[in-house]
Design an enzyme around this catalytic site. Structure first.
Site, PDB file in Angstrom:
ATOM      1  N   ASP A 144       4.400  -1.133 -10.564  1.00 14.98           N
ATOM      2  CA  ASP A 144       3.184  -1.675  -9.945  1.00 14.98           C
ATOM      3  C   ASP A 144       2.773  -2.918 -10.742  1.00 14.98           C
ATOM      4  O   ASP A 144       3.106  -3.067 -11.919  1.00 14.98           O
ATOM      5  CB  ASP A 144       2.087  -0.605 -10.035  1.00 14.98           C
ATOM      6  CG  ASP A 144       0.820  -1.014  -9.302  1.00 14.98           C
ATOM      7  OD1 ASP A 144       0.573  -0.477  -8.215  1.00 14.98           O
ATOM      8  OD2 ASP A 144       0.102  -1.882  -9.826  1.00 14.98           O
TER       9      ASP A 144
ATOM     10  N   ASP B 279     -14.354  -0.605 -10.228  1.00 12.95           N
ATOM     11  CA  ASP B 279     -13.467  -0.919  -9.101  1.00 12.95           C
ATOM     12  C   ASP B 279     -12.906   0.321  -8.434  1.00 12.95           C
ATOM     13  O   ASP B 279     -11.697   0.451  -8.240  1.00 12.95           O
ATOM     14  CB  ASP B 279     -12.315  -1.810  -9.599  1.00 12.95           C
ATOM     15  CG  ASP B 279     -12.873  -3.090 -10.170  1.00 12.95           C
ATOM     16  OD1 ASP B 279     -13.029  -3.146 -11.408  1.00 12.95           O
ATOM     17  OD2 ASP B 279     -13.214  -3.974  -9.369  1.00 12.95           O
TER      18      ASP B 279
ATOM     19  N   HIS C 196      -0.110  -3.783 -11.704  1.00 11.19           N
ATOM     20  CA  HIS C 196      -1.234  -3.543 -12.626  1.00 11.19           C
ATOM     21  C   HIS C 196      -0.785  -2.601 -13.742  1.00 11.19           C
ATOM     22  O   HIS C 196       0.102  -1.778 -13.541  1.00 11.19           O
ATOM     23  CB  HIS C 196      -2.405  -2.883 -11.898  1.00 11.19           C
ATOM     24  CG  HIS C 196      -2.999  -3.710 -10.802  1.00 11.19           C
ATOM     25  ND1 HIS C 196      -2.604  -3.583  -9.485  1.00 11.19           N
ATOM     26  CD2 HIS C 196      -3.919  -4.696 -10.824  1.00 11.19           C
ATOM     27  CE1 HIS C 196      -3.276  -4.448  -8.734  1.00 11.19           C
ATOM     28  NE2 HIS C 196      -4.072  -5.133  -9.507  1.00 11.19           N
TER      29      HIS C 196
ATOM     30  N   TYR D 114      -0.558  -4.117  -1.158  1.00 12.42           N
ATOM     31  CA  TYR D 114      -1.660  -4.405  -0.222  1.00 12.42           C
ATOM     32  C   TYR D 114      -1.307  -5.424   0.845  1.00 12.42           C
ATOM     33  O   TYR D 114      -2.135  -5.747   1.681  1.00 12.42           O
ATOM     34  CB  TYR D 114      -2.895  -4.849  -1.026  1.00 12.42           C
ATOM     35  CG  TYR D 114      -3.222  -3.827  -2.072  1.00 12.42           C
ATOM     36  CD1 TYR D 114      -2.874  -4.028  -3.419  1.00 12.42           C
ATOM     37  CD2 TYR D 114      -3.781  -2.595  -1.727  1.00 12.42           C
ATOM     38  CE1 TYR D 114      -3.112  -3.056  -4.370  1.00 12.42           C
ATOM     39  CE2 TYR D 114      -4.015  -1.614  -2.677  1.00 12.42           C
ATOM     40  CZ  TYR D 114      -3.679  -1.852  -3.983  1.00 12.42           C
ATOM     41  OH  TYR D 114      -3.895  -0.879  -4.927  1.00 12.42           O
TER      42      TYR D 114
ATOM     43  N   HIS E 175      -4.401   4.326 -12.652  1.00 10.92           N
ATOM     44  CA  HIS E 175      -5.507   3.795 -13.460  1.00 10.92           C
ATOM     45  C   HIS E 175      -6.485   4.891 -13.888  1.00 10.92           C
ATOM     46  O   HIS E 175      -7.287   4.672 -14.787  1.00 10.92           O
ATOM     47  CB  HIS E 175      -6.300   2.738 -12.675  1.00 10.92           C
ATOM     48  CG  HIS E 175      -5.495   1.530 -12.346  1.00 10.92           C
ATOM     49  ND1 HIS E 175      -4.883   0.739 -13.301  1.00 10.92           N
ATOM     50  CD2 HIS E 175      -5.152   0.980 -11.141  1.00 10.92           C
ATOM     51  CE1 HIS E 175      -4.227  -0.252 -12.716  1.00 10.92           C
ATOM     52  NE2 HIS E 175      -4.365  -0.128 -11.416  1.00 10.92           N
TER      53      HIS E 175
ATOM     54  N   ASP F 245       2.489  -3.837  -5.122  1.00  6.66           N
ATOM     55  CA  ASP F 245       1.700  -5.065  -5.243  1.00  6.66           C
ATOM     56  C   ASP F 245       2.405  -6.042  -6.179  1.00  6.66           C
ATOM     57  O   ASP F 245       1.930  -7.138  -6.432  1.00  6.66           O
ATOM     58  CB  ASP F 245       0.268  -4.757  -5.718  1.00  6.66           C
ATOM     59  CG  ASP F 245       0.228  -3.693  -6.813  1.00  6.66           C
ATOM     60  OD1 ASP F 245      -0.854  -3.126  -7.055  1.00  6.66           O
ATOM     61  OD2 ASP F 245       1.272  -3.437  -7.446  1.00  6.66           O
TER      62      ASP F 245
HETATM   63  N1  LIG Z   1     -13.906  -6.910 -10.808  1.00 11.38           N
HETATM   64  C1  LIG Z   1     -13.183  -8.115 -10.491  1.00 11.38           C
HETATM   65  C2  LIG Z   1     -12.070  -7.838  -9.499  1.00 11.38           C
HETATM   66  C3  LIG Z   1     -11.265  -6.663  -9.987  1.00 11.38           C
HETATM   67  N2  LIG Z   1     -10.310  -6.230  -8.966  1.00 11.38           N
HETATM   68  C4  LIG Z   1      -9.778  -4.937  -9.356  1.00 11.38           C
HETATM   69  C5  LIG Z   1      -8.655  -4.542  -8.465  1.00 11.38           C
HETATM   70  C6  LIG Z   1      -8.165  -3.152  -8.840  1.00 11.38           C
HETATM   71  C7  LIG Z   1      -6.815  -3.003  -8.259  1.00 11.38           C
HETATM   72  C8  LIG Z   1      -6.318  -1.609  -8.518  1.00 11.38           C
HETATM   73  C9  LIG Z   1      -5.013  -1.405  -7.885  1.00 11.38           C
HETATM   74  O1  LIG Z   1      -4.492  -2.214  -7.195  1.00 11.38           O
HETATM   75  C10 LIG Z   1      -4.335  -0.126  -8.143  1.00 11.38           C
HETATM   76  S1  LIG Z   1      -2.583  -0.277  -7.981  1.00 11.38           S
HETATM   77 ZN   LIG Z   2      -1.555  -2.082  -8.587  1.00 11.08          ZN
END
Ligand SMILES: NCCCNCCCCCC(=O)CS
Ligand SMILES: [Zn+2]
Length: 548
Positions: free
Chosen positions: A174, A94, A176, A307, A137, A267
């Site tokens: 965040d 990703d 995630h 986002y 990440h 997010d």
């Molecule tokens: N492979 C299935 C869908 C996966 N989506 C991954 C989204 C990554 C988001 C990373 C982000 O927002 C950083 S803050």
């Molecule tokens: Zn995120």
């Protein structure tokens, strides 16, 4: 016109097949920064800030966190053909590589370091770096989740190396899990990493077992990694505030950091396609305010995700306005944490009680009926089998409600504009006995702001402070939502100056900062008292005080 027609007609099929072979990220788009910056300008907040020039992170900066081989590999991407770029990208999850992303990723990391320099040298008290690509990440030798270099992890190592910072608190709000940050510091007791994240019992990206609450850090770092998994979507302001009051703040005060870094991903706000949470943008004003009382106010926020191009700029403005010292707005509809949030909260506390004295003494029960208060009732912690049973219950209930959830989310989320936050030019009144010299820099005016709240006695040590103020007074104050706060201090209150200072700082998050302090001060040779000067200094300098 004819020319353009032909060009487009010719190039369209090529572009289409490029998109087919080389997907473009739909959510991590340039507009995220432009709408945020435009909002800061439109609201007048940009004019109240100084803009710090960016720089590219050097190899040495990047090697504080990443491996040589990874840096060397990323260095080659600007010269790769599209096929090679796609090949390179496929080895990671990703993430999208573009010939220019190496340059952008160095600027993002460099911006975070410039912010650390500005704060650590005292040029500014705090600040925010609006950067792309995000960082939390990315790992030592791998890009992930839109991230190439780990901006905040590099900033933490840089602060330790360049400024001898002993303890860094990283708060990752965040939605995630910043696994890259966790891996970087999991055996390092000088960096406390706190992250909440959408988890849904490991069903949500990046679907890691080590994102759960029982990943507490390793070896010397045990206890210095705090994961709060959200096992449901739709988390609200109360859920966020409860976790701050009952987990993050008590531990943060005990950790006593020299610097606070925020993985400021938005997010986790309402309307975000990734998070699917329901916290309103103004909650970030409270989260920021609550963190600003740590580390002498030295706070660097670095943008991660976010986002939704409406809630992102609103959340950025709420954060920046609080960094500027404006009082937080009244928090919208606090109705107590949901059952799933309570469950996570108890699991995290039980996983960490052996490492933090502030968590040892406070024991809480997971109430069967949904708790409708930010306060938690004290009793025994659930044992793990109780938790597992409850998780099963939660899952069954969840599967039942899943359809309802999808229907709800199908409608476009709407939320009210964050309330206007007007701060009077002169912010604070000081009532002094007639014969006490008025500190210089104050001026005699006769307007007034008055406030109401009863102060608890005797919480002079950290765990007493944590229990009485963070675990009781603060959540109670938020829930009670008074329009006025009164702080009274008598010489025998047993409150040491630093606790008193923290108290007055924290409670300004309530009642939109309307606070009156009544102090029976001890006499000093030069008149006035250390507490008064301390308070004057802490509350943003003498120039904003009105003296009666
Ligand atoms: N492979 C299935 C869908 C996966 N989506 C991954 C989204 C990554 C988001 C990373 C982000 O927002 C950083 S803050
Ligand atoms: Zn995120």
């Amino acid at each position: 016109n004819n020319f353009y027609h032909n060009v487009f007609a010719f190039s369209a099929p090529i572009l289409l097949c490029l998109y087919y072979f080389f997907p473009v990220c739909k959510i991590e788009v340039p507009e995220r920064l432009t709408v945020s910056h435009e909002a800061l300008i439109k609201t007048g907040l940009a004019d109240r800030c100084i803009s710090v020039p960016v720089r590219e992170a050097t190899d040495a900066d990047i090697l504080l966190v990443h491996s040589e081989e990874y840096l060397e590999a990323v260095k080659k991407t600007p010269y790769m053909t599209l096929e090679d770029l796609q090949e390179f990208t496929l080895q990671y999850g990703d993430v999208y590589f573009h010939p220019n992303i190496y340059h952008c990723a160095k600027l993002a990391a460099g911006a975070a370091l410039q912010l650390v320099d500005s704060v650590m040298t005292g040029k500014v008290r705090n600040g925010m770096a609006l950067v792309r690509p995000p960082g939390h990440h990315s790992m030592r030798s791998a890009a992930s989740g839109f991230c190439v270099f780990n901006n905040v992890a590099i900033a933490a190592q840089y602060a330790k190396q360049q400024y001898g910072v002993k303890r860094v608190l990283i708060v990752d709000w965040d939605v995630h899990h910043g696994q890259g940050v966790q891996y970087c510091f999991e055996d390092d007791p000088s960096v406390l990493y706190f992250s909440w994240h959408r988890y849904e019992h490991q069903k949500f990206w990046p679907q890691l077992k080590e994102s759960d609450y029982n990943s507490v850090g390793k070896e010397k770092g045990a206890g210095f990694n705090i994961n709060v998994p959200w096992n449901k979507v739709g988390m609200k302001n109360s859920d966020y505030l409860s976790v701050f009051c009952h987990i993050l703040l008590p531990v943060a005060y005990e950790f006593s950091p020299d610097l606070v870094l925020v993985c400021a991903g938005f997010d986790s706000a309402i309307g975000d396609p990734e998070g699917e949470m329901c916290a309103s943008p103004d909650i970030f004003a409270h989260l920021t305010h609550l963190l600003m009382n740590l580390a002498g106010g030295k706070l660097c926020a670095v943008l991660e995700g976010g986002y939704n191009l409406t809630s992102l700029p609103q959340s950025v403005c709420q954060t920046v306005q609080t960094l500027l010292g404006d009082p937080a707005p009244r928090p919208a509809n606090l109705d107590g944490p949901c059952e799933s949030a309570l469950e996570s909260l108890h699991c995290v506390r039980s996983a960490h009680r052996q490492y933090w004295s502030c968590l040892k003494h406070m024991t809480f029960i997971f109430t069967a009926s949904s708790n409708n208060s930010l306060l938690l009732s004290p009793a025994e912690l659930p044992t793990s089998d109780v938790t597992t049973k409850r998780i099963k219950l939660a899952e069954e209930e969840e599967d039942k409600l899943k359809k309802v959830e999808e229907e709800k989310n199908a409608e476009e989320e709407v939320w009210p504009e964050p309330p206007k936050r007007v701060a009077p030019a002169v912010r604070t009144a000081l009532v002094l006995p007639n014969d006490v010299a008025c500190p210089d820099g104050c001026k005699h005016v006769n307007t007034s702001q008055v406030c109401l709240l009863v102060l608890l006695q005797g919480c002079s040590d950290v765990s007493g402070f944590a229990q009485a103020v963070l675990g009781l007074l603060l959540p109670l104050g938020y829930e009670y939502d008074p329009s006025l706060v009164l702080l009274a201090r008598t010489p025998d209150s047993g409150l040491c100056d630093s606790v008193w200072q923290q108290l007055t700082g924290l409670l300004q998050g309530i009642a939109q900062g309307h606070t009156l302090v009544l102090m029976q001060v001890r006499r000093r040779r030069r008149g006035g008292s250390i507490s008064v000067y301390l308070l004057l200094h802490f509350w943003g300098g003498l120039d904003r005080w009105q003296v009666f």
